[in-house]
Design a protein around this motif. Structure first.
Motif, mmCIF file in Angstrom:
data_model
loop_
_atom_site.group_PDB
_atom_site.id
_atom_site.type_symbol
_atom_site.label_atom_id
_atom_site.label_comp_id
_atom_site.label_asym_id
_atom_site.label_seq_id
_atom_site.Cartn_x
_atom_site.Cartn_y
_atom_site.Cartn_z
ATOM 1 N N LEU A 90 -52.218 -30.424 12.580
ATOM 2 C CA LEU A 90 -50.768 -30.496 12.664
ATOM 3 C C LEU A 90 -50.204 -31.079 11.379
ATOM 4 N N GLY A 91 -49.185 -30.442 10.835
ATOM 5 C CA GLY A 91 -48.510 -30.982 9.670
ATOM 6 C C GLY A 91 -47.760 -32.256 10.019
ATOM 7 N N VAL A 92 -47.790 -33.223 9.127
ATOM 8 C CA VAL A 92 -47.162 -34.514 9.409
ATOM 9 C C VAL A 92 -45.653 -34.350 9.616
ATOM 10 N N ARG A 93 -45.005 -33.529 8.804
ATOM 11 C CA ARG A 93 -43.556 -33.343 8.962
ATOM 12 C C ARG A 93 -43.241 -32.694 10.312
ATOM 13 N N ASP A 94 -44.083 -31.769 10.749
ATOM 14 C CA ASP A 94 -43.878 -31.151 12.063
ATOM 15 C C ASP A 94 -43.961 -32.182 13.178
ATOM 16 N N VAL A 95 -44.906 -33.105 13.052
ATOM 17 C CA VAL A 95 -45.047 -34.166 14.053
ATOM 18 C C VAL A 95 -43.817 -35.063 14.048
ATOM 19 N N ARG A 96 -43.345 -35.406 12.864
ATOM 20 C CA ARG A 96 -42.156 -36.266 12.762
ATOM 21 C C ARG A 96 -40.939 -35.580 13.400
ATOM 22 N N LEU A 97 -40.754 -34.289 13.148
ATOM 23 C CA LEU A 97 -39.611 -33.568 13.697
ATOM 24 C C LEU A 97 -39.700 -33.391 15.208
ATOM 25 N N ALA A 98 -40.920 -33.484 15.754
ATOM 26 C CA ALA A 98 -41.118 -33.293 17.198
ATOM 27 C C ALA A 98 -40.912 -34.576 17.995
ATOM 28 N N CYS A 99 -40.518 -35.664 17.332
ATOM 29 C CA CYS A 99 -40.355 -36.948 18.029
ATOM 30 C C CYS A 99 -39.298 -36.833 19.132
ATOM 31 N N ARG A 100 -39.623 -37.397 20.297
ATOM 32 C CA ARG A 100 -38.722 -37.327 21.453
ATOM 33 C C ARG A 100 -38.152 -38.689 21.829
ATOM 34 N N PHE A 156 -44.320 -43.657 10.332
ATOM 35 C CA PHE A 156 -44.185 -42.733 9.211
ATOM 36 C C PHE A 156 -43.661 -43.458 7.976
ATOM 37 N N SER A 157 -43.822 -42.816 6.838
ATOM 38 C CA SER A 157 -43.398 -43.416 5.574
ATOM 39 C C SER A 157 -41.886 -43.537 5.453
ATOM 40 N N ASP A 158 -41.116 -42.874 6.351
ATOM 41 C CA ASP A 158 -39.660 -43.046 6.335
ATOM 42 C C ASP A 158 -39.220 -44.245 7.178
ATOM 43 N N GLY A 159 -40.194 -45.004 7.716
ATOM 44 C CA GLY A 159 -39.891 -46.199 8.495
ATOM 45 C C GLY A 159 -39.796 -45.977 9.988
ATOM 46 N N HIS A 160 -39.880 -44.742 10.452
ATOM 47 C CA HIS A 160 -39.748 -44.461 11.884
ATOM 48 C C HIS A 160 -41.053 -44.764 12.605
ATOM 49 N N ASP A 161 -40.969 -45.482 13.760
ATOM 50 C CA ASP A 161 -42.201 -45.839 14.475
ATOM 51 C C ASP A 161 -41.986 -46.027 15.975
ATOM 52 N N THR A 162 -40.964 -45.394 16.548
ATOM 53 C CA THR A 162 -40.655 -45.653 17.959
ATOM 54 C C THR A 162 -40.997 -44.507 18.897
ATOM 55 N N GLY A 163 -41.566 -43.442 18.394
ATOM 56 C CA GLY A 163 -41.859 -42.310 19.261
ATOM 57 C C GLY A 163 -43.184 -42.435 19.993
ATOM 58 N N ILE A 164 -43.250 -41.854 21.183
ATOM 59 C CA ILE A 164 -44.484 -41.735 21.950
ATOM 60 C C ILE A 164 -44.795 -40.249 22.098
ATOM 61 N N TYR A 165 -45.968 -39.844 21.611
ATOM 62 C CA TYR A 165 -46.373 -38.439 21.653
ATOM 63 C C TYR A 165 -47.494 -38.299 22.677
ATOM 64 N N THR A 166 -47.192 -37.681 23.821
ATOM 65 C CA THR A 166 -48.224 -37.515 24.840
ATOM 66 C C THR A 166 -49.271 -36.518 24.350
ATOM 67 N N PHE A 167 -50.484 -36.647 24.877
ATOM 68 C CA PHE A 167 -51.537 -35.700 24.521
ATOM 69 C C PHE A 167 -51.110 -34.270 24.875
ATOM 70 N N LYS A 168 -50.438 -34.125 26.003
ATOM 71 C CA LYS A 168 -49.989 -32.794 26.409
ATOM 72 C C LYS A 168 -49.036 -32.205 25.376
ATOM 73 N N GLN A 169 -48.100 -33.024 24.883
ATOM 74 C CA GLN A 169 -47.158 -32.550 23.870
ATOM 75 C C GLN A 169 -47.882 -32.153 22.589
ATOM 76 N N LEU A 170 -48.799 -33.004 22.127
ATOM 77 C CA LEU A 170 -49.522 -32.708 20.894
ATOM 78 C C LEU A 170 -50.374 -31.449 21.037
ATOM 79 N N HIS A 171 -51.034 -31.319 22.192
ATOM 80 C CA HIS A 171 -51.932 -30.186 22.401
ATOM 81 C C HIS A 171 -51.188 -28.856 22.386
#
Length: 398
Positions: free
Chosen positions: A323-333, A373-388
């Motif tokens: 997974l691209g890091v930017r894609d993961v950052r944009l997927a934050c819920r 992330f390097s932009d300072g964001h750190d509050t997201g929770i990414y479930t395994f289901k979402q990542l998969h």
């Protein structure tokens, strides 16, 4: 269930330092959950296991009294700066009752409750334990979610009584644990029937067979029935659990049977948790699960890595995904990036740098990851289901 941004990116103990943790839960109060916990713990200790209890009912702690532990007073500290737990009948205990006077209420807001719970597990000098039982308060609120997110629970047991209202609420507790990927070890039916001490007739005061029926309906184990016994009240008030004060009673036999079932519990292997991985110096990187853990489960994470192209995740169904890091950052819920009511994205993609990096990754219980992330964001929770289910590049299995 709505995801709450309560997981902390702080330091956690290594997975090798953590005993198996089993949550004892109930959908509603008054079902005898703490009594069941205390008796199971003592039965486990009698079998030779090293056992501890975290009394996670911050507002209504009762475990110390049931084990004859004096409440109140300033806790002792171990040489390594951790709190020393009390002990009763061979079971180590940490409880809010040991930090306050007997009649002093715990008037605490949610964040303080979270801090106390994390302290009770991670900042107590438990020594070497085989099992740590978490006696949860009733319901499916902050305390249950905090423990499921902060610690890798080996499983959960749900205690209910046979009447319909209790069973319906117990079903909700089971579903909550399933959503946060805590294995359901089984259902215990407490107060299942009263045996007349004179004639031996069994009277099912709260109906019969409801616990077994709900376990069968939901496809989980039925761990057993604990009959009503007036001695449970007397033994609890005296600080000596029934399994010690009346070891030959039917209730004590039921407690020992349940304890034996829990002592042999093993859970499916996944990535080693808890962990907090700092990518800059590669400290805290989690160990991968053994190859034998590939059982086809689609959203059980077995390995986690990182390279110049992004994150590399290996799953129990054999898929290896980049997974691209930017894609993961944009997927934050999280609430900062997505409206919690409408689901509408709040994050402007133009504000996310193309070369954004992940600086830290940490586990959130058994079911999710947190990222800084390097932009300072750190509050997201990414479930395994979402990542998969995210679109990425499939990597050749290695």
């Amino acid at each position: 269930m709505t995801e709450r941004d309560t997981a902390s990116p702080g330091q956690q103990s290594s997975a090798s330092d953590m005993p198996r943790m089993i949550a004892i839960s109930s959908g509603k109060g008054g079902v005898g959950k703490s009594t069941v916990t205390a008796n199971i713990a003592v039965a486990l200790a009698q079998s030779g296991l090293r056992v501890g209890i975290v009394d996670a009912d911050i507002y209504g702690p009762s475990i110390p009294g049931m084990l004859g532990i004096v409440s109140g007073g300033k806790p002792q500290m171990s040489p390594n700066g951790k709190v020393t737990p009390s002990e009763g009948h061979g079971v180590k205990v940490m409880s809010m009752a040991m930090l306050s006077d007997d009649d002093a209420p715990a008037i605490l807001r949610g964040p303080m409750v979270t801090k106390y719970l994390q302290m009770f597990v991670g900042q107590v000098d438990w020594g070497t334990l085989d099992l740590l039982l978490l006696d949860l308060p009733p319901g499916t609120g902050d305390i249950q979610l905090t423990l499921a997110q902060a610690f890798p629970l080996s499983g959960a047991v749900v205690v209910s009584t046979p009447q319909d209202v209790s069973l319906k609420i117990a079903r909700r507790g089971l579903r909550m644990m399933e959503q946060v990927k805590v294995p359901i070890l089984g259902v215990i039916e407490n107060m299942s029937g009263f045996t007349c001490p004179t004639c031996g007739t069994v009277t099912h005061i709260f109906h019969d067979g409801g616990g077994e029926a709900i376990a069968r309906e939901l496809g989980v184990a039925f761990l057993g029935k604990v009959p009503l016994d007036p001695g449970v009240v007397d033994s609890g008030d005296a600080g000596t659990p029934l399994v010690k004060s009346a070891p030959e009673s039917p209730a004590s036999e039921a407690y020992r049977s349940i304890a034996a079932a829990l002592a042999g519990v093993s859970t499916a292997a996944g990535i080693a948790t808890p962990f907090a991985w700092t990518l800059g110096d590669d400290s805290g990187k989690p160990a991968a699960a053994p190859d034998a853990a590939r059982d086809g489960t689609p959203d059980r994470l077995l390995s986690l890595d990182h390279d110049a192209a992004g994150l590399v995740l290996g799953w129990a169904d054999g898929q290896v995904q980049r997974l691209g890091v930017r894609d993961v950052r944009l997927a934050c819920r999280c609430a900062k990036c997505r409206d919690e009511v409408t689901g509408k994205p709040l994050l402007d993609p133009q504000t996310v740098p193309l070369d954004i990096k992940v600086t830290r990754i940490w586990s959130v219980g058994n079911y999710a990851l947190g990222f800084a992330f390097s932009d300072g964001h750190d509050t997201g929770i990414y479930t395994f289901k979402q990542l998969h289910t995210m679109q990425g590049t499939e990597v050749e299995d290695v």
